[in-house]
Design an enzyme around this catalytic site. Sequence first.
Site, PDB file in Angstrom:
ATOM      1  N   LYS A 196       0.819  -1.208   0.000  1.00  0.00           N
ATOM      2  CA  LYS A 196       0.000   0.000   0.000  1.00  0.00           C
ATOM      3  C   LYS A 196       0.851   1.255   0.000  1.00  0.00           C
ATOM      4  CE  LYS A 196      -3.122  -2.298   3.207  1.00  0.00           C
ATOM      5  NZ  LYS A 196      -3.585  -2.295   4.624  1.00  0.00           N
ATOM      6  N   GLY A 197       2.130   1.112   0.372  1.00  0.00           N
ATOM      7  CA  GLY A 197       2.962   2.267   0.693  1.00  0.00           C
ATOM      8  C   GLY A 197       3.120   3.304  -0.402  1.00  0.00           C
ATOM      9  N   GLU A 212       7.614   2.563  -6.218  1.00  0.00           N
ATOM     10  CA  GLU A 212       7.783   2.067  -4.849  1.00  0.00           C
ATOM     11  C   GLU A 212       7.927   3.231  -3.876  1.00  0.00           C
ATOM     12  OE1 GLU A 212       7.332   0.099  -2.708  1.00  0.00           O
ATOM     13  OE2 GLU A 212       8.396  -1.785  -2.806  1.00  0.00           O
ATOM     14  N   ASP A 213       7.510   3.017  -2.652  1.00  0.00           N
ATOM     15  CA  ASP A 213       7.696   4.028  -1.610  1.00  0.00           C
ATOM     16  C   ASP A 213       9.162   4.084  -1.178  1.00  0.00           C
ATOM     17  OD1 ASP A 213       7.633   1.470  -0.490  1.00  0.00           O
ATOM     18  OD2 ASP A 213       6.091   1.933   0.999  1.00  0.00           O
ATOM     19  N   ASP A 228      14.683  -0.949   0.566  1.00  0.00           N
ATOM     20  CA  ASP A 228      15.436  -1.237   1.780  1.00  0.00           C
ATOM     21  C   ASP A 228      16.411  -2.374   1.469  1.00  0.00           C
ATOM     22  OD1 ASP A 228      15.771  -0.920   4.651  1.00  0.00           O
ATOM     23  OD2 ASP A 228      14.601  -2.732   4.927  1.00  0.00           O
ATOM     24  N   LYS A 276      17.288   3.415   0.844  1.00  0.00           N
ATOM     25  CA  LYS A 276      18.252   3.230   1.938  1.00  0.00           C
ATOM     26  C   LYS A 276      19.352   2.311   1.425  1.00  0.00           C
ATOM     27  CE  LYS A 276      14.916   2.171   5.254  1.00  0.00           C
ATOM     28  NZ  LYS A 276      14.432   1.829   6.616  1.00  0.00           N
ATOM     29  N   PHE A 329      14.241   3.935  10.428  1.00  0.00           N
ATOM     30  CA  PHE A 329      12.889   3.522  10.058  1.00  0.00           C
ATOM     31  C   PHE A 329      12.017   4.768   9.924  1.00  0.00           C
ATOM     32  CE2 PHE A 329       8.689   1.728  10.265  1.00  0.00           C
ATOM     33  CZ  PHE A 329       8.834   0.606   9.459  1.00  0.00           C
ATOM     34  N   VAL A 330      11.443   4.952   8.744  1.00  0.00           N
ATOM     35  CA  VAL A 330      10.668   6.167   8.488  1.00  0.00           C
ATOM     36  C   VAL A 330       9.203   5.850   8.213  1.00  0.00           C
ATOM     37  CG1 VAL A 330      12.605   7.561   7.647  1.00  0.00           C
ATOM     38  CG2 VAL A 330      11.371   6.100   6.043  1.00  0.00           C
ATOM     39  N   ASP A 335       4.138   3.190   6.451  1.00  0.00           N
ATOM     40  CA  ASP A 335       3.485   2.868   7.728  1.00  0.00           C
ATOM     41  C   ASP A 335       4.431   2.194   8.699  1.00  0.00           C
ATOM     42  OD1 ASP A 335       3.672   0.348   6.258  1.00  0.00           O
ATOM     43  OD2 ASP A 335       2.411  -0.476   7.843  1.00  0.00           O
ATOM     44  N   ARG A 375       0.350   6.433   7.766  1.00  0.00           N
ATOM     45  CA  ARG A 375       0.448   6.591   6.311  1.00  0.00           C
ATOM     46  C   ARG A 375       0.003   7.978   5.842  1.00  0.00           C
ATOM     47  NH1 ARG A 375       1.445   1.589   3.908  1.00  0.00           N
ATOM     48  NH2 ARG A 375       0.514  -0.222   4.918  1.00  0.00           N
TER      49      ARG A 375
HETATM   50  P1  IMP Z   1      12.739  -4.445   0.891  1.00  0.00           P
HETATM   51  O1  IMP Z   1      12.220  -5.683   0.273  1.00  0.00           O
HETATM   52  O2  IMP Z   1      13.532  -4.728   2.135  1.00  0.00           O
HETATM   53  O3  IMP Z   1      13.478  -3.537  -0.068  1.00  0.00           O
HETATM   54  O4  IMP Z   1      11.486  -3.699   1.471  1.00  0.00           O
HETATM   55  C1  IMP Z   1      10.766  -2.769   0.810  1.00  0.00           C
HETATM   56  C2  IMP Z   1       9.455  -2.535   1.540  1.00  0.00           C
HETATM   57  O5  IMP Z   1       9.635  -2.559   2.969  1.00  0.00           O
HETATM   58  C3  IMP Z   1       8.933  -1.156   1.246  1.00  0.00           C
HETATM   59  O6  IMP Z   1       8.111  -1.161   0.123  1.00  0.00           O
HETATM   60  C4  IMP Z   1       8.183  -0.809   2.513  1.00  0.00           C
HETATM   61  O7  IMP Z   1       6.873  -1.295   2.432  1.00  0.00           O
HETATM   62  C5  IMP Z   1       8.922  -1.548   3.602  1.00  0.00           C
HETATM   63  N1  IMP Z   1       9.883  -0.661   4.308  1.00  0.00           N
HETATM   64  C6  IMP Z   1      11.226  -0.688   4.217  1.00  0.00           C
HETATM   65  N2  IMP Z   1      11.812   0.262   4.981  1.00  0.00           N
HETATM   66  C7  IMP Z   1      10.783   0.919   5.557  1.00  0.00           C
HETATM   67  C8  IMP Z   1      10.719   2.054   6.453  1.00  0.00           C
HETATM   68  O8  IMP Z   1      11.721   2.674   6.873  1.00  0.00           O
HETATM   69  N3  IMP Z   1       9.470   2.443   6.828  1.00  0.00           N
HETATM   70  C9  IMP Z   1       8.338   1.828   6.392  1.00  0.00           C
HETATM   71  N4  IMP Z   1       8.344   0.780   5.563  1.00  0.00           N
HETATM   72  C10 IMP Z   1       9.555   0.325   5.139  1.00  0.00           C
HETATM   73 MG    MG Z   2       6.083  -1.266   0.023  1.00  0.00          MG
END
Ligand code: IMP
Ligand code: MG
Length: 175
Positions: free
Chosen positions: A41-42, A97-98, A101, A129, A150-151, A157, A163
């Site tokens: 949803k982000g 994408e939001d 990470d 990040k 963590f943001v 969220d 959100r």
């Molecule tokens: P990844 O698979 O670790 O790259 O995760 C990506 C997803 O993790 C993002 O689309 C977010 O939904 C969630 N996410 C990663 N870091 C954060 C954060 O700092 N705050 C909130 N959601 C996060």
């Molecule tokens: Mg996401």
Amino acid sequence: MSAELTVLLSSKQIQDRVDELGREISRDYPEGPLYLIGILKGSFVFLADLARAITTPCRVEFMGISSYGRDKKSSGEVKVTKDLDVSIEGRHVLVVEDIIDSGITLTYLLNVLEQRKPKSLGIVAMLDKPERRQRPVQPRYVGYQIPDEFVIGYGLDYAEDYRNLKDVCVLHESA
Ligand code: IMP
Ligand code: MG
């Protein structure tokens, strides 16, 4: 448990950067339709702003991916919870994408989408990040690179809260 928020990126900073991204994307994709695929949803807030900053004709689609549950870290397990309703074969596609990470979610998703033979496939992420990367994901466009914090806010969220905040904030938790 109480939570403390500090503003990392103000809504003004975010809007200015989203407008720049919109101009860049419009220039790079002069011909539509450009398929913007928002990851639920982000990305919903970023996608709404970004789509309006792009002048190329766009189509908006959504996919649901889950990997986190209620935790702050990726579970490492990714699954599609809502698939596209349309074919993307022969289309220019930008995944919206939001935040990136570990890169686990997008690595999985790009594999899934590449098999559907889009004409081009890119990523636009509002936040990145890079320090936390476990898989080598290269977004074509990034709003802001941020430190390993963590943001929340602007669509992001923590356990489904925050959100709707206009700013991107760091969430500090104290017991
Ligand atoms: P990844 O698979 O670790 O790259 O995760 C990506 C997803 O993790 C993002 O689309 C977010 O939904 C969630 N996410 C990663 N870091 C954060 C954060 O700092 N705050 C909130 N959601 C996060
Ligand atoms: Mg996401």
